[in-house]
Design a protein around this motif. Structure first.
Motif, PDB file in Angstrom:
ATOM      1  N   PHE A  62      12.712  14.825   1.100  1.00 44.06           N
ATOM      2  CA  PHE A  62      12.685  15.562  -0.185  1.00 44.06           C
ATOM      3  C   PHE A  62      12.573  14.718  -1.205  1.00 44.06           C
ATOM      4  O   PHE A  62      11.833  15.122  -2.275  1.00 44.06           O
ATOM      5  N   ALA A  63      12.873  13.555  -1.307  1.00 51.84           N
ATOM      6  CA  ALA A  63      13.111  12.644  -2.410  1.00 51.84           C
ATOM      7  C   ALA A  63      11.539  12.189  -2.463  1.00 51.84           C
ATOM      8  O   ALA A  63      11.207  12.092  -3.640  1.00 51.84           O
ATOM      9  N   LEU A  64      11.043  11.789  -1.402  1.00 49.29           N
ATOM     10  CA  LEU A  64       9.669  11.373  -1.368  1.00 49.29           C
ATOM     11  C   LEU A  64       8.906  12.421  -2.048  1.00 49.29           C
ATOM     12  O   LEU A  64       7.945  12.090  -2.782  1.00 49.29           O
ATOM     13  N   CYS A  65       9.020  13.776  -1.413  1.00 46.88           N
ATOM     14  CA  CYS A  65       8.256  14.799  -2.079  1.00 46.88           C
ATOM     15  C   CYS A  65       8.085  14.908  -3.436  1.00 46.88           C
ATOM     16  O   CYS A  65       7.276  15.265  -4.146  1.00 46.88           O
ATOM     17  N   ARG A  66       9.570  14.757  -3.855  1.00 47.22           N
ATOM     18  CA  ARG A  66       9.604  15.046  -5.649  1.00 47.22           C
ATOM     19  C   ARG A  66       9.039  13.918  -6.194  1.00 47.22           C
ATOM     20  O   ARG A  66       8.238  14.034  -7.266  1.00 47.22           O
ATOM     21  N   GLU A  67       9.138  12.575  -5.662  1.00 50.92           N
ATOM     22  CA  GLU A  67       8.295  11.543  -6.372  1.00 50.92           C
ATOM     23  C   GLU A  67       7.021  11.540  -6.455  1.00 50.92           C
ATOM     24  O   GLU A  67       6.129  11.377  -7.109  1.00 50.92           O
ATOM     25  N   PHE A  68       6.322  12.122  -5.280  1.00 48.24           N
ATOM     26  CA  PHE A  68       4.842  12.177  -5.078  1.00 48.24           C
ATOM     27  C   PHE A  68       4.362  13.499  -5.984  1.00 48.24           C
ATOM     28  O   PHE A  68       3.454  13.536  -6.442  1.00 48.24           O
ATOM     29  N   GLN A  69       5.351  14.507  -5.959  1.00 43.39           N
ATOM     30  CA  GLN A  69       4.787  15.606  -6.698  1.00 43.39           C
ATOM     31  C   GLN A  69       4.927  15.276  -8.320  1.00 43.39           C
ATOM     32  O   GLN A  69       4.269  15.538  -9.160  1.00 43.39           O
ATOM     33  N   ALA A  70       5.666  14.489  -8.763  1.00 40.25           N
ATOM     34  CA  ALA A  70       5.897  13.929 -10.167  1.00 40.25           C
ATOM     35  C   ALA A  70       4.836  12.972 -10.568  1.00 40.25           C
ATOM     36  O   ALA A  70       4.185  13.117 -11.534  1.00 40.25           O
ATOM     37  N   TRP A  71       4.318  12.147  -9.599  1.00 38.26           N
ATOM     38  CA  TRP A  71       3.162  11.489  -9.980  1.00 38.26           C
ATOM     39  C   TRP A  71       1.848  12.438  -9.967  1.00 38.26           C
ATOM     40  O   TRP A  71       1.018  12.066 -10.772  1.00 38.26           O
ATOM     41  N   VAL A  77      -3.319  16.219 -10.799  1.00 42.08           N
ATOM     42  CA  VAL A  77      -4.050  16.523  -9.318  1.00 42.08           C
ATOM     43  C   VAL A  77      -2.796  17.090  -8.500  1.00 42.08           C
ATOM     44  O   VAL A  77      -1.695  17.480  -8.980  1.00 42.08           O
ATOM     45  N   ARG A  78      -3.403  17.704  -7.573  1.00 45.62           N
ATOM     46  CA  ARG A  78      -2.511  18.559  -6.461  1.00 45.62           C
ATOM     47  C   ARG A  78      -2.485  17.894  -5.206  1.00 45.62           C
ATOM     48  O   ARG A  78      -3.310  16.990  -4.761  1.00 45.62           O
ATOM     49  N   LEU A  79      -1.234  17.931  -4.495  1.00 47.70           N
ATOM     50  CA  LEU A  79      -0.770  17.253  -3.168  1.00 47.70           C
ATOM     51  C   LEU A  79      -1.298  18.323  -2.240  1.00 47.70           C
ATOM     52  O   LEU A  79      -1.577  17.921  -0.995  1.00 47.70           O
ATOM     53  N   ALA A  80      -1.403  19.608  -2.453  1.00 46.92           N
ATOM     54  CA  ALA A  80      -1.804  20.676  -1.412  1.00 46.92           C
ATOM     55  C   ALA A  80      -3.286  20.493  -1.176  1.00 46.92           C
ATOM     56  O   ALA A  80      -4.044  19.989  -2.378  1.00 46.92           O
ATOM     57  N   PRO A  81      -3.704  21.016  -0.241  1.00 45.86           N
ATOM     58  CA  PRO A  81      -3.252  21.675   0.996  1.00 45.86           C
ATOM     59  C   PRO A  81      -2.533  20.524   1.814  1.00 45.86           C
ATOM     60  O   PRO A  81      -1.724  21.022   2.976  1.00 45.86           O
ATOM     61  N   ALA A  82      -2.437  19.025   1.575  1.00 45.30           N
ATOM     62  CA  ALA A  82      -1.830  18.264   2.572  1.00 45.30           C
ATOM     63  C   ALA A  82      -0.372  18.413   2.788  1.00 45.30           C
ATOM     64  O   ALA A  82       0.317  18.309   3.751  1.00 45.30           O
ATOM     65  N   PHE A  83       0.234  18.780   1.356  1.00 46.45           N
ATOM     66  CA  PHE A  83       1.751  19.020   1.452  1.00 46.45           C
ATOM     67  C   PHE A  83       1.588  20.605   1.073  1.00 46.45           C
ATOM     68  O   PHE A  83       1.298  20.920   0.013  1.00 46.45           O
ATOM     69  N   LEU A 115       5.031   3.759  -8.595  1.00 42.99           N
ATOM     70  CA  LEU A 115       4.235   4.610  -7.633  1.00 42.99           C
ATOM     71  C   LEU A 115       2.795   4.881  -8.501  1.00 42.99           C
ATOM     72  O   LEU A 115       2.671   5.215  -9.572  1.00 42.99           O
ATOM     73  N   LEU A 116       1.763   4.055  -7.858  1.00 43.56           N
ATOM     74  CA  LEU A 116       0.185   4.079  -8.415  1.00 43.56           C
ATOM     75  C   LEU A 116      -0.511   5.148  -7.956  1.00 43.56           C
ATOM     76  O   LEU A 116      -1.300   5.652  -8.485  1.00 43.56           O
ATOM     77  N   ALA A 117      -0.261   5.405  -6.592  1.00 39.28           N
ATOM     78  CA  ALA A 117      -1.185   6.719  -5.967  1.00 39.28           C
ATOM     79  C   ALA A 117      -0.728   6.932  -4.954  1.00 39.28           C
ATOM     80  O   ALA A 117       0.281   6.484  -3.954  1.00 39.28           O
ATOM     81  N   VAL A 118      -1.003   8.222  -4.552  1.00 38.35           N
ATOM     82  CA  VAL A 118      -0.702   8.791  -3.147  1.00 38.35           C
ATOM     83  C   VAL A 118      -1.944   9.490  -2.674  1.00 38.35           C
ATOM     84  O   VAL A 118      -2.837  10.183  -3.413  1.00 38.35           O
ATOM     85  N   TYR A 119      -2.260   9.244  -1.460  1.00 38.86           N
ATOM     86  CA  TYR A 119      -3.332   9.724  -0.584  1.00 38.86           C
ATOM     87  C   TYR A 119      -2.943  10.492   0.524  1.00 38.86           C
ATOM     88  O   TYR A 119      -1.961  10.023   1.283  1.00 38.86           O
ATOM     89  N   PRO A 120      -3.230  11.739   0.784  1.00 34.80           N
ATOM     90  CA  PRO A 120      -4.389  12.556   0.248  1.00 34.80           C
ATOM     91  C   PRO A 120      -3.815  13.301  -0.939  1.00 34.80           C
ATOM     92  O   PRO A 120      -2.835  13.547  -0.990  1.00 34.80           O
ATOM     93  N   HIS A 121      -4.707  13.431  -1.913  1.00 32.65           N
ATOM     94  CA  HIS A 121      -4.408  14.425  -3.141  1.00 32.65           C
ATOM     95  C   HIS A 121      -5.828  14.950  -3.623  1.00 32.65           C
ATOM     96  O   HIS A 121      -6.947  14.554  -2.922  1.00 32.65           O
ATOM     97  N   SER A 122      -5.986  16.003  -4.152  1.00 31.28           N
ATOM     98  CA  SER A 122      -7.181  16.581  -4.712  1.00 31.28           C
ATOM     99  C   SER A 122      -7.081  16.928  -6.148  1.00 31.28           C
ATOM    100  O   SER A 122      -5.893  17.047  -6.704  1.00 31.28           O
ATOM    101  N   GLY A 123      -8.310  16.918  -6.920  1.00 33.77           N
ATOM    102  CA  GLY A 123      -8.293  16.822  -8.266  1.00 33.77           C
ATOM    103  C   GLY A 123      -9.511  17.045  -8.617  1.00 33.77           C
ATOM    104  O   GLY A 123     -10.603  17.634  -7.942  1.00 33.77           O
ATOM    105  N   PRO A 124      -9.856  17.086  -9.987  1.00 35.42           N
ATOM    106  CA  PRO A 124     -11.317  17.281 -10.804  1.00 35.42           C
ATOM    107  C   PRO A 124     -12.545  16.404  -9.928  1.00 35.42           C
ATOM    108  O   PRO A 124     -13.651  17.060  -9.720  1.00 35.42           O
ATOM    109  N   HIS A 125     -12.132  15.581  -9.311  1.00 37.71           N
ATOM    110  CA  HIS A 125     -13.347  14.713  -8.682  1.00 37.71           C
ATOM    111  C   HIS A 125     -13.320  14.849  -7.301  1.00 37.71           C
ATOM    112  O   HIS A 125     -13.837  14.178  -6.527  1.00 37.71           O
ATOM    113  N   GLY A 126     -12.547  15.901  -6.670  1.00 37.80           N
ATOM    114  CA  GLY A 126     -12.593  16.138  -5.192  1.00 37.80           C
ATOM    115  C   GLY A 126     -11.177  15.625  -4.351  1.00 37.80           C
ATOM    116  O   GLY A 126     -10.461  15.360  -5.265  1.00 37.80           O
TER     117      GLY A 126
END
Length: 157
Positions: A62-71, A77-83, A115-126
């Motif tokens: 859950f701490a990781l999910c919060r950190e990734f969501q804040a990023w 960008v969105r973490l869904a649908p991966a999360f 934290l610089l980046a989380v993969y996978p994610h989606s955004g304006p560039h796909g």
């Protein structure tokens, strides 16, 4: 992007053979980058397929999910649908809780502790996959330089 010095790879445990093969392939590419000095540190963790609020054993996830969501929020960008998060109701106990389904594989890139980046994610560039994240690292394929010791020689002219 600031240069990543550290990578954390999260692999879901208990996956079908095809997914396990892909996890192994990704891990092999990351280990090659670490051995070449592109990454100073590589950590591999396993995580469950889902975590539920109130589960004391899932605090780290859950701490990781919060950190990734804040990023993701900071970068629009969105973490869904991966999360995937689901609000649930247990009619037997009349309680509500949230369950988050974790991706089969996830890559987090850091510069030291930032934290610089989380993969996978989606955004304006796909959609940007874990393989896209590795490609970014491979493009920065120069080894991370260790600090050079001070020289007692005068500079060359």
């Amino acid at each position: 992007m600031t240069r990543a010095t550290r990578a954390e790879l999260f692999c879901r445990d208990s996956v079908p053979m095809g997914a396990a093969t892909e996890q192994s392939r990704v891990l092999g590419r990351l280990r090659s980058l670490a051995e070449a000095g592109v990454l100073a540190d590589l950590t591999v963790r396993t995580w469950p397929d889902r975590v539920t609020t109130g589960d004391d054993l899932a605090r780290c996830e859950f701490a990781l999910c919060r950190e990734f969501q804040a990023w993701a929020d900071d970068r629009d960008v969105r973490l869904a649908p991966a999360f995937e998060s689901h609000d649930c109701h247990n009619s037997y106990t009349n309680t509500r809780y949230t369950t988050t389904v974790l991706p089969v594989i996830c890559l987090a890139l850091y510069d030291e502790d930032d934290l610089l980046a989380v993969y996978p994610h989606s955004g304006p560039h796909g959609v940007r996959t874990v393989l896209d994240g590795i490609s970014v690292l491979e493009a920065e394929s120069e080894p991370i330089a260790a600090p050079r010791p001070a020289s007692n020689r005068p500079p060359r002219v």
